[in-house]
Design a protein around this motif. Sequence first.
Motif, PDB file in Angstrom:
ATOM      1  N   PRO A   8       0.823  -1.220   0.000  1.00 33.29           N
ATOM      2  CA  PRO A   8       0.000   0.000   0.000  1.00 33.29           C
ATOM      3  C   PRO A   8       0.852   1.263   0.000  1.00 33.29           C
ATOM      4  O   PRO A   8       1.985   1.278   0.494  1.00 33.29           O
ATOM      5  CB  PRO A   8      -0.809  -0.119   1.298  1.00 33.29           C
ATOM      6  N   MET A   9       0.292   2.330  -0.535  1.00 33.88           N
ATOM      7  CA  MET A   9       0.983   3.620  -0.585  1.00 33.88           C
ATOM      8  C   MET A   9       1.004   4.280   0.791  1.00 33.88           C
ATOM      9  O   MET A   9       0.173   3.997   1.647  1.00 33.88           O
ATOM     10  CB  MET A   9       0.264   4.550  -1.570  1.00 33.88           C
ATOM     11  N   PHE A  10       1.978   5.175   0.981  1.00 31.38           N
ATOM     12  CA  PHE A  10       2.035   5.914   2.235  1.00 31.38           C
ATOM     13  C   PHE A  10       2.812   7.207   2.032  1.00 31.38           C
ATOM     14  O   PHE A  10       3.489   7.413   1.023  1.00 31.38           O
ATOM     15  CB  PHE A  10       2.693   5.071   3.339  1.00 31.38           C
ATOM     16  N   ASP A  11       2.719   8.072   2.988  1.00 32.74           N
ATOM     17  CA  ASP A  11       3.482   9.321   3.006  1.00 32.74           C
ATOM     18  C   ASP A  11       3.746   9.663   4.471  1.00 32.74           C
ATOM     19  O   ASP A  11       3.175   9.049   5.378  1.00 32.74           O
ATOM     20  CB  ASP A  11       2.702  10.446   2.313  1.00 32.74           C
ATOM     21  N   PRO A  51     -11.866   5.459  -1.685  1.00 33.44           N
ATOM     22  CA  PRO A  51     -10.567   5.359  -1.008  1.00 33.44           C
ATOM     23  C   PRO A  51     -10.550   6.112   0.314  1.00 33.44           C
ATOM     24  O   PRO A  51     -11.297   7.073   0.513  1.00 33.44           O
ATOM     25  CB  PRO A  51      -9.600   5.986  -2.016  1.00 33.44           C
ATOM     26  N   PHE A  52      -9.714   5.655   1.212  1.00 26.60           N
ATOM     27  CA  PHE A  52      -9.511   6.345   2.484  1.00 26.60           C
ATOM     28  C   PHE A  52      -8.070   6.146   2.919  1.00 26.60           C
ATOM     29  O   PHE A  52      -7.364   5.272   2.393  1.00 26.60           O
ATOM     30  CB  PHE A  52     -10.479   5.827   3.556  1.00 26.60           C
ATOM     31  N   VAL A  53      -7.613   6.960   3.828  1.00 29.21           N
ATOM     32  CA  VAL A  53      -6.273   6.818   4.382  1.00 29.21           C
ATOM     33  C   VAL A  53      -6.365   6.768   5.903  1.00 29.21           C
ATOM     34  O   VAL A  53      -7.344   7.225   6.501  1.00 29.21           O
ATOM     35  CB  VAL A  53      -5.328   7.958   3.949  1.00 29.21           C
ATOM     36  N   ILE A  54      -5.347   6.215   6.510  1.00 26.41           N
ATOM     37  CA  ILE A  54      -5.226   6.178   7.956  1.00 26.41           C
ATOM     38  C   ILE A  54      -4.097   7.125   8.348  1.00 26.41           C
ATOM     39  O   ILE A  54      -2.964   6.971   7.895  1.00 26.41           O
ATOM     40  CB  ILE A  54      -4.919   4.757   8.472  1.00 26.41           C
ATOM     41  N   VAL A  55      -4.425   8.114   9.158  1.00 26.79           N
ATOM     42  CA  VAL A  55      -3.419   9.038   9.691  1.00 26.79           C
ATOM     43  C   VAL A  55      -3.091   8.577  11.102  1.00 26.79           C
ATOM     44  O   VAL A  55      -3.986   8.426  11.937  1.00 26.79           O
ATOM     45  CB  VAL A  55      -3.945  10.493   9.697  1.00 26.79           C
ATOM     46  N   LYS A  56      -1.816   8.313  11.363  1.00 22.90           N
ATOM     47  CA  LYS A  56      -1.444   7.746  12.662  1.00 22.90           C
ATOM     48  C   LYS A  56      -0.071   8.256  13.099  1.00 22.90           C
ATOM     49  O   LYS A  56       0.757   8.648  12.265  1.00 22.90           O
ATOM     50  CB  LYS A  56      -1.430   6.222  12.586  1.00 22.90           C
ATOM     51  N   ALA A  57       0.148   8.264  14.386  1.00 23.21           N
ATOM     52  CA  ALA A  57       1.423   8.713  14.943  1.00 23.21           C
ATOM     53  C   ALA A  57       2.568   7.862  14.403  1.00 23.21           C
ATOM     54  O   ALA A  57       2.457   6.639  14.308  1.00 23.21           O
ATOM     55  CB  ALA A  57       1.374   8.652  16.463  1.00 23.21           C
ATOM     56  N   GLU A 102      -2.254   4.344   3.114  1.00 19.93           N
ATOM     57  CA  GLU A 102      -3.416   3.954   2.319  1.00 19.93           C
ATOM     58  C   GLU A 102      -4.264   2.970   3.103  1.00 19.93           C
ATOM     59  O   GLU A 102      -3.755   1.986   3.648  1.00 19.93           O
ATOM     60  CB  GLU A 102      -2.957   3.312   1.010  1.00 19.93           C
ATOM     61  N   GLY A 103      -5.564   3.227   3.190  1.00 19.78           N
ATOM     62  CA  GLY A 103      -6.449   2.308   3.884  1.00 19.78           C
ATOM     63  C   GLY A 103      -6.790   1.119   3.012  1.00 19.78           C
ATOM     64  O   GLY A 103      -7.121   1.272   1.831  1.00 19.78           O
ATOM     65  N   GLY A 138     -16.322  -0.688  11.494  1.00 22.95           N
ATOM     66  CA  GLY A 138     -16.546  -0.952  10.088  1.00 22.95           C
ATOM     67  C   GLY A 138     -15.293  -1.447   9.393  1.00 22.95           C
ATOM     68  O   GLY A 138     -14.195  -1.458   9.962  1.00 22.95           O
ATOM     69  N   ARG A 139     -15.450  -1.839   8.143  1.00 28.29           N
ATOM     70  CA  ARG A 139     -14.349  -2.430   7.377  1.00 28.29           C
ATOM     71  C   ARG A 139     -13.254  -1.426   7.049  1.00 28.29           C
ATOM     72  O   ARG A 139     -12.156  -1.810   6.632  1.00 28.29           O
ATOM     73  CB  ARG A 139     -14.900  -3.043   6.089  1.00 28.29           C
ATOM     74  N   ASP A 140     -13.536  -0.123   7.234  1.00 28.54           N
ATOM     75  CA  ASP A 140     -12.511   0.885   6.959  1.00 28.54           C
ATOM     76  C   ASP A 140     -12.045   1.584   8.237  1.00 28.54           C
ATOM     77  O   ASP A 140     -11.479   2.673   8.184  1.00 28.54           O
ATOM     78  CB  ASP A 140     -13.043   1.921   5.960  1.00 28.54           C
ATOM     79  N   GLU A 141     -12.264   0.938   9.393  1.00 27.54           N
ATOM     80  CA  GLU A 141     -11.868   1.538  10.655  1.00 27.54           C
ATOM     81  C   GLU A 141     -10.786   0.717  11.350  1.00 27.54           C
ATOM     82  O   GLU A 141     -10.620  -0.474  11.094  1.00 27.54           O
ATOM     83  CB  GLU A 141     -13.079   1.660  11.594  1.00 27.54           C
ATOM     84  N   ASN A 142     -10.079   1.365  12.271  1.00 30.41           N
ATOM     85  CA  ASN A 142      -9.058   0.705  13.066  1.00 30.41           C
ATOM     86  C   ASN A 142      -9.724  -0.259  14.048  1.00 30.41           C
ATOM     87  O   ASN A 142     -10.582   0.132  14.842  1.00 30.41           O
ATOM     88  CB  ASN A 142      -8.248   1.774  13.819  1.00 30.41           C
ATOM     89  N   LEU A 143      -9.324  -1.530  14.009  1.00 31.71           N
ATOM     90  CA  LEU A 143      -9.923  -2.536  14.889  1.00 31.71           C
ATOM     91  C   LEU A 143      -9.195  -2.651  16.228  1.00 31.71           C
ATOM     92  O   LEU A 143      -9.692  -3.315  17.142  1.00 31.71           O
ATOM     93  CB  LEU A 143      -9.929  -3.908  14.207  1.00 31.71           C
TER      94      LEU A 143
END
Length: 212
Positions: A8-11, A51-57, A102-103, A138-143
């Motif tokens: 997956p892509m990331f930045d 599409p969605f992304v996950i922003v995390k520390a 990338e989510g 949901g399927r696009d959330e952090n479990l």
Amino acid sequence: IDPWLIDPMFDVCHDINFHERSGEECLATRVGALLARIRDKYAQHSIDHDPFVIVKADAGTYGMGIMTVRDPSEIVGLNRKQRNKMAVIKEGMEVSSVLIQEGVPTFETVDGGVAEPVVYMIDRYVVGGFYRVHAERGRDENLNAPGMHFKPLAFEACCTMPDPGCEPDAPPNRFYAYGVVARLALLAASIELDRGLPLDGHDEAIETGLRG
């Protein structure tokens, strides 16, 4: 295959201060650019998802300092509760750098809840794993959040080789695919260590994406 299918892509966005709202515009710009790249890939592979992304520390999270973002406007003007959630992670560490990942939608379910596989390795061998399950996410959330539970990921066979007589999604082949991704992640991590590169979130499991 297209490497994107398992990579997956990331930045990364540095110099973030959620309390002072500094870096918000830069983060929103990078989120927008990554979402645009993901949309291009979705179009290329005829994927019908938003599409969605996950922003995390960018320092390990223990499930803290994580948010799902579907539009860059969601980053600008976070309310106080959202800023407080993103500003501090484990042991009171302040967040100054974030990953934009990338989510990858979670497509498996266990006991009626969304489930993501976790694969364990000893040395270079896949030895088993478990599912992290959350019935309220949901399927696009952090479990990785309160309310999750775990189920053994039962490998019915050693899963070191695929079974050509079964469908691609049959357990032997699905678990084999998980093992391949896990071994590739281990190789990637070993190369980074050999080159003296820091492993972000080194105290957490190495995270990879596997698309259905």
